[in-house]
Each structure stands twice: as structure tokens, then as C-alpha cells.
Design a protein around this motif. Sequence first.
Motif, PDB file in Angstrom:
ATOM      1  N   MET A   1       0.820  -1.204   0.000  1.00 24.30           N
ATOM      2  CA  MET A   1       0.000   0.000   0.000  1.00 24.30           C
ATOM      3  C   MET A   1       0.851   1.250   0.000  1.00 24.30           C
ATOM      4  SD  MET A   1      -1.495   0.408   3.795  1.00 24.30           S
ATOM      5  CE  MET A   1      -0.443   0.658   5.175  1.00 24.30           C
TER       6      MET A   1
ATOM      7  N   ASN B   1       7.443   0.122  -3.888  1.00 23.09           N
ATOM      8  CA  ASN B   1       7.004   1.470  -3.512  1.00 23.09           C
ATOM      9  C   ASN B   1       8.072   2.548  -3.607  1.00 23.09           C
ATOM     10  OD1 ASN B   1       5.923  -0.863  -2.171  1.00 23.09           O
ATOM     11  ND2 ASN B   1       4.412   0.501  -1.284  1.00 23.09           N
TER      12      ASN B   1
ATOM     13  N   HIS C   1      11.511   0.448 -11.051  1.00 19.20           N
ATOM     14  CA  HIS C   1      10.154   0.319 -10.516  1.00 19.20           C
ATOM     15  C   HIS C   1       9.301  -0.535 -11.435  1.00 19.20           C
ATOM     16  CE1 HIS C   1       5.881   1.708 -10.357  1.00 19.20           C
ATOM     17  NE2 HIS C   1       6.055   1.319  -9.121  1.00 19.20           N
TER      18      HIS C   1
ATOM     19  N   ARG D   1       7.327  -3.819 -10.447  1.00 23.13           N
ATOM     20  CA  ARG D   1       5.876  -3.609 -10.463  1.00 23.13           C
ATOM     21  C   ARG D   1       5.198  -4.661 -11.339  1.00 23.13           C
ATOM     22  NH1 ARG D   1       1.587   0.249  -8.989  1.00 23.13           N
ATOM     23  NH2 ARG D   1      -0.123  -0.737 -10.056  1.00 23.13           N
TER      24      ARG D   1
ATOM     25  N   ARG E   1       7.258  11.646  -1.109  1.00 17.29           N
ATOM     26  CA  ARG E   1       8.073  11.814  -2.306  1.00 17.29           C
ATOM     27  C   ARG E   1       9.261  12.681  -1.920  1.00 17.29           C
ATOM     28  NH1 ARG E   1       4.688   8.605  -3.668  1.00 17.29           N
ATOM     29  NH2 ARG E   1       3.464   8.573  -5.600  1.00 17.29           N
TER      30      ARG E   1
ATOM     31  N   HIS F   1       2.575   4.687  -9.437  1.00 13.00           N
ATOM     32  CA  HIS F   1       2.496   3.921  -8.184  1.00 13.00           C
ATOM     33  C   HIS F   1       1.059   3.638  -7.767  1.00 13.00           C
ATOM     34  CE1 HIS F   1       6.816   4.050  -7.273  1.00 13.00           C
ATOM     35  NE2 HIS F   1       6.773   5.226  -7.899  1.00 13.00           N
TER      36      HIS F   1
ATOM     37  N   CYS G   1      -2.323   2.159  -6.724  1.00  9.62           N
ATOM     38  CA  CYS G   1      -2.380   0.912  -5.952  1.00  9.62           C
ATOM     39  C   CYS G   1      -2.671  -0.316  -6.824  1.00  9.62           C
ATOM     40  CB  CYS G   1      -3.463   1.020  -4.872  1.00  9.62           C
ATOM     41  SG  CYS G   1      -3.535  -0.458  -3.847  1.00  9.62           S
TER      42      CYS G   1
END
Length: 379
Positions: free
Chosen positions: A1, A64, A71, A75, A271, A327, A329
Motif C-alpha cells: 500500500m 514502492n 520500478h 511492479r 516523495r 504507483h 495501488c
Amino acid sequence: MGEPVEIDTGQADQREVYDALRARCPVVHEDGAWVVLRHAEVVAAATDPDTFSSAASTRRAIPNSLDGAEHAAYRAVVDRYLTSERVAREEPQCRAHAAAIIDALPRDATVKTIGGIGVPYAVRSQSAWLGWPAALEDELVAWMQDNHAATRSGDRARTAEVADRFDRMIHDLLDQRRGRPSADVTGELLGETVDGRPLTDDEIVSILRNWTAGDLGSLATSVGVIVHFLAARPAVQHEVRALVAAGDRAGVEAAVEEILRIDDPFVANRRVTTRAVELGGEAIAAGDRILLNWTAANRDPLVFGEPDDYDPVGHAADNLVFGIGPHVCPGRELTLMELRVVVEELLGRTTWIEPAPDRPAVRETPPVGGWARVPVVLR
Ligand code: HEM
């Protein structure tokens, strides 16, 4: 999350504080970070990962805290576990857990929504999905409570200790599982590769920590928010009961997402800027810390008018409960299925839900969002 960050406002209902702050300025500087409150600026920052990097925490979190191509590679692994087809496969087990939990609760007496429904539902659904033994259930519940308490305390060392404890628990589990292939999610992760090499144990633990924090913490909290809302707003409860009776699954999921928009317990994500940038009229330097405040953005009157107005269809396109950008969810579908199923079973097995006459609902202690206690009476 997404390694949630919760902001300590020291107030009973943080939303009122955010609403007042946002009305004054879209972006405020507080405790060494820029807090982004307005919808337009939150969307702008979340969809510009080159300027607003996710590498904002000391702990490497997969996926995350990663950016760019790195990423995207991790991902892609995570997304494979959360497809519509996989989510649909989990639904019967979730329904069985929800039905059993709700049937065991008394009628016409005060029951605890979060401890009585949200927590056991979250833990059982999660363990079934990941293929974790029922024996781990108590340990997971205890961990979830400690994790919450650590966040509430604002003590970083304590939060780190709780995170380490989770890591040890999962490392042990992986050790037990290695060499004994199984068809569940944990077994599959052990055989997973990224860039042509197997995931390391640390990477698997990091992935599982994010899923567990997302699923266990947010799911249990979301059950509290939704049940509170249905009990407090009878017109909405009537409407959602009609959707459940009609078997309108998309309608129930839209209702859930709109309720979470109005009272979003998943407050903020971090961030860090990679260059000097202007946001909401503020000149932000390279390397500055940023907090994207989803709860505040989800109540921005410039986008939603009166923020407490319930309009699942009209507000859907602008809803930021599950974030936006690279990013966004990956657990959204799983979460909405799990929450829809628990709402369907709860409303299907009761004729009405009302606030307990003897005990008021109690807000979580900021910086944690949502409710600590939601006592209700099931009819
Ligand atoms: C009510 C439940 C949930 C809410 C409100 C929620 C919300 C969010 C939000 C707002 C983000 C964006 C973070 C960012 O931009 O930095 C996010 C990311 C993420 N969520 Fe969730 N989430 C929930 C449940 C879940 C579940 C059940 C899972 C997995 C099983 C999950 C896994 C993740 C992961 C892995 C990320 C990071 C994605 C990335 O960095 O690419 N979440 N979540």
C-alpha cells in the motif's frame, strides 16, 4: 500500500484540520516537509515521477520506493499476483470468512466493528490468499496491533523494530517453505524472477510486508469507516442495501470507494524532489521532502463541491483513494472485492445497522486515520 505516512495533527478528526489548511493554501510547509493538500497539485506531483521521486525513505521498499525502469520491472512482478482473474479466484474464500464472522456476532446487542469484523476478516482473507498457516493468525493480529500502536506513537525506532519483527516472521516462513513447492502465492514468489534472476529473500519479504500492511491494516480500518458511514447515514444504507439486494456488484464497489473518499483513512505517501520545482505557488528546492495528502485531496471542494456529499457516480473519475500515476495501488481490485464481499454479507445477513446507543464511535488517535472504535448494533 505504499509505505503510508500519517500526519500528526493532534486533532480528533484530522479531516477538519486538512479542510481548513487546504482552504488557506494548496501546499503547506510543516515539520520539514511540503504537505500537498489540493487535488490538482496532488495529481500533478503523483503523475510526475521524474520530479517527485518515490525514493523518499531510508528503507528500500519493493516496488514502492523505486523509480523509473527499476520500478517498472518489480511492479510487473507485483501486478501478476493481483489480476482480475486471481482476485475472482479469492472471492469464495473471502465470502465464507465474512459469512462465518458475521453469523457469529449477536443481534440486538452492541458489537465491535473493527475488532469483531474488520480484523478477523482481514487476517483470514490475507492468510488464505498468501497460503499462510492458520497458526500464524494470532501472531499477525498481534503484529498489526503493534504496528498501529507504533505509528500512533510517532516513535521511529519503535516503528523500525516492529517492521524488523515482521521481516523475521516472514524470513522464518520462507525458510520453512523453501524446497517444498506449493501452489499458493508465497510458494510462487519463491520461484519468481526479475531481470532473469530469482528474487532475493529480502526482496520477497519487502513485497510481502507491503501487501500485508496494505491488506491487514487498511482493510480492517476501511471496514470501520464503511460500517460507521452506513450506520450514521441511513439514506446511504438504504441505497447500498438496494444495490446488494439487486446483486449490483459494480454499484456496491462504487459505493465503497466513494465512502472511503469522504473519510479516507489512508492519509499520505512520501516523495522527494529531484530538481527545483514550483507547486501550488510554492518554490520547492531539489531534495525537499513532500507528502501527498490523499485524504485532503479527496475532499477538495474545487473538485467535489461539498466534500461530504455522497455521489459514487459523479465523483468516481476524480477519486484518489488508491492514488494515481505509476504507483497507483495494484491492490485496488483485490481490496474492492474484499470490501464489497464483506458489505454484501453484512447487509445480506442483517435488516439494519445502527450506531450503538450506549457507546459513541471513537476516532483513531492522529496520526492514524479512520476510527479506533465503531460500536454498532446489528438488527
Ligand atoms: C483500503 C485499502 C488500500 C488503500 C486505500 C490503498 C492505497 C494505496 C495508495 C494511495 C497507493 C499509492 C502510493 C503512492 O503513490 O506512493 C498504494 C500503493 C500500493 N498499494 Fe495499496 N491500498 C490499499 C490496499 C492494498 C492492498 C490490499 C495491496 C496488496 C495486496 C496493496 C498494495 C500496494 C502496493 C504494492 C503499492 C505500491 C505500488 C507501487 O509503488 O507501484 N494495497 N496503495
